[in-house]
Motif scaffolding. Sequence first.
Motif, PDB file in Angstrom:
ATOM      1  N   UNK A 128      -4.474   4.756   3.631  1.00 33.57           N
ATOM      2  CA  UNK A 128      -3.104   5.266   3.493  1.00 33.57           C
ATOM      3  C   UNK A 128      -2.292   4.845   4.703  1.00 33.57           C
ATOM      4  N   UNK A 129      -1.001   4.689   4.484  1.00 36.30           N
ATOM      5  CA  UNK A 129      -0.083   4.207   5.519  1.00 36.30           C
ATOM      6  C   UNK A 129       0.905   5.325   5.861  1.00 36.30           C
ATOM      7  N   UNK A 130       1.107   5.536   7.142  1.00 38.62           N
ATOM      8  CA  UNK A 130       2.024   6.585   7.591  1.00 38.62           C
ATOM      9  C   UNK A 130       3.060   5.979   8.522  1.00 38.62           C
TER      10      UNK A 130
ATOM     11  N   UNK B 164       2.595  -2.637   4.939  1.00 38.73           N
ATOM     12  CA  UNK B 164       1.179  -3.018   4.915  1.00 38.73           C
ATOM     13  C   UNK B 164       0.835  -3.478   3.507  1.00 38.73           C
ATOM     14  N   UNK B 165       0.263  -4.674   3.401  1.00 42.38           N
ATOM     15  CA  UNK B 165      -0.136  -5.204   2.096  1.00 42.38           C
ATOM     16  C   UNK B 165      -1.600  -5.611   2.149  1.00 42.38           C
TER      17      UNK B 165
ATOM     18  N   UNK C 260      -4.573   4.392   8.069  1.00 42.56           N
ATOM     19  CA  UNK C 260      -5.821   5.143   8.030  1.00 42.56           C
ATOM     20  C   UNK C 260      -6.701   4.521   6.945  1.00 42.56           C
ATOM     21  N   UNK C 261      -7.824   3.952   7.357  1.00 43.61           N
ATOM     22  CA  UNK C 261      -8.688   3.268   6.394  1.00 43.61           C
ATOM     23  C   UNK C 261      -9.657   4.222   5.696  1.00 43.61           C
ATOM     24  N   UNK C 262      -9.967   5.341   6.332  1.00 45.16           N
ATOM     25  CA  UNK C 262     -10.901   6.299   5.758  1.00 45.16           C
ATOM     26  C   UNK C 262     -10.356   7.707   5.916  1.00 45.16           C
TER      27      UNK C 262
ATOM     28  N   UNK D  94       0.809  -1.226   0.000  1.00 42.72           N
ATOM     29  CA  UNK D  94       0.000   0.000   0.000  1.00 42.72           C
ATOM     30  C   UNK D  94       0.837   1.269   0.000  1.00 42.72           C
ATOM     31  N   UNK D  95       2.168   1.120   0.027  1.00 42.94           N
ATOM     32  CA  UNK D  95       3.007   2.307   0.026  1.00 42.94           C
ATOM     33  C   UNK D  95       3.012   2.978   1.395  1.00 42.94           C
ATOM     34  N   UNK D  96       3.527   4.207   1.456  1.00 46.66           N
ATOM     35  CA  UNK D  96       3.612   4.888   2.746  1.00 46.66           C
ATOM     36  C   UNK D  96       3.986   6.347   2.537  1.00 46.66           C
ATOM     37  N   UNK D  97       3.844   7.106   3.616  1.00 51.37           N
ATOM     38  CA  UNK D  97       4.402   8.446   3.691  1.00 51.37           C
ATOM     39  C   UNK D  97       5.159   8.544   5.010  1.00 51.37           C
TER      40      UNK D  97
END
Length: 208
Positions: free
Chosen positions: A72-74, A58-59, A89-91, A32-35
Motif C-alpha cells: 500500500x502507498x501512503x 508508485x507503479x 508499505x510492502x507487508x 498502486x493507488x494511495x491513501x
Amino acid sequence: MVSFVHFSTTKRSESQMLDFRDMLETCELVDLGFSGLPFTYDNKRQGRKNVKVRLDRVVADNRWRNIFSEARVVHKVSPCSDHCPIVLHCEKEEARIQQASYKRYEVMWEREACLPEHISNAWAARGSKNNLDQVQSGLAGVMEHLHKWSKEKFGSVRMQLEKPRTRLEELLNMNADRKEIQEVTDHMNELLYREEMMWMQRSRIDWL
C-alpha cells in the motif's frame, strides 16, 4: 486507467498525459493507488498561482503485485519540501518486539536554557561522592531526573508529531491560509529537529 489529479488554473498537456498512459500500458504497469493527500506536489504559491498535482506515484507489474499483495502507498505531509514524502508499505505491519530501554543523554535537551540547573540540582541531591559507587549512583540519579523532566517538558516527540502532521494535512486539503499553514509547519519543523537529533545520537551509540 490512470487518473491525474491536478488543481490549478493552468491546464496540463493532454498529449503528455496520453503518452504517459501509453507508456504504462506498454510496460504492463499498474498504479498502486494511495491513501492520504490527493496530490504529491504543491508549489506553495498564493491564490491563482497555486498548483497542486499528483505528480509522483508508485507503479508495478503483476508479478511484483503477486509477491507483495499487501502493498500500500501512503502520501505523507512535509513541512520542508514542495513534494510529499511517499511511503510504500510492502507487508502488513507486525507488532514490534519490545526491547530493553536504556536511558540516554539527549542532545535536544541543550536547546533548553534551564538544562544546567537541572543537572546541577540532580547531582547535588545525591549527596557526597567519595567513591566510584557513589559517583555511579549520582550519575544514574541525574539521568533519571533528566528523563523525568524530559517526559514532562517534551513528552514523546513522535506522538507530538502526529497532531501537527494531521493538522497540516487538513489545512493543505482545505487550501487554507498560508499564514496558518506556516505556523503549523514551523512547529512541525522544531519537532522534526528534535526527533532527528535523537535518531542521530542513538545511531552513533549503536554503531560504536
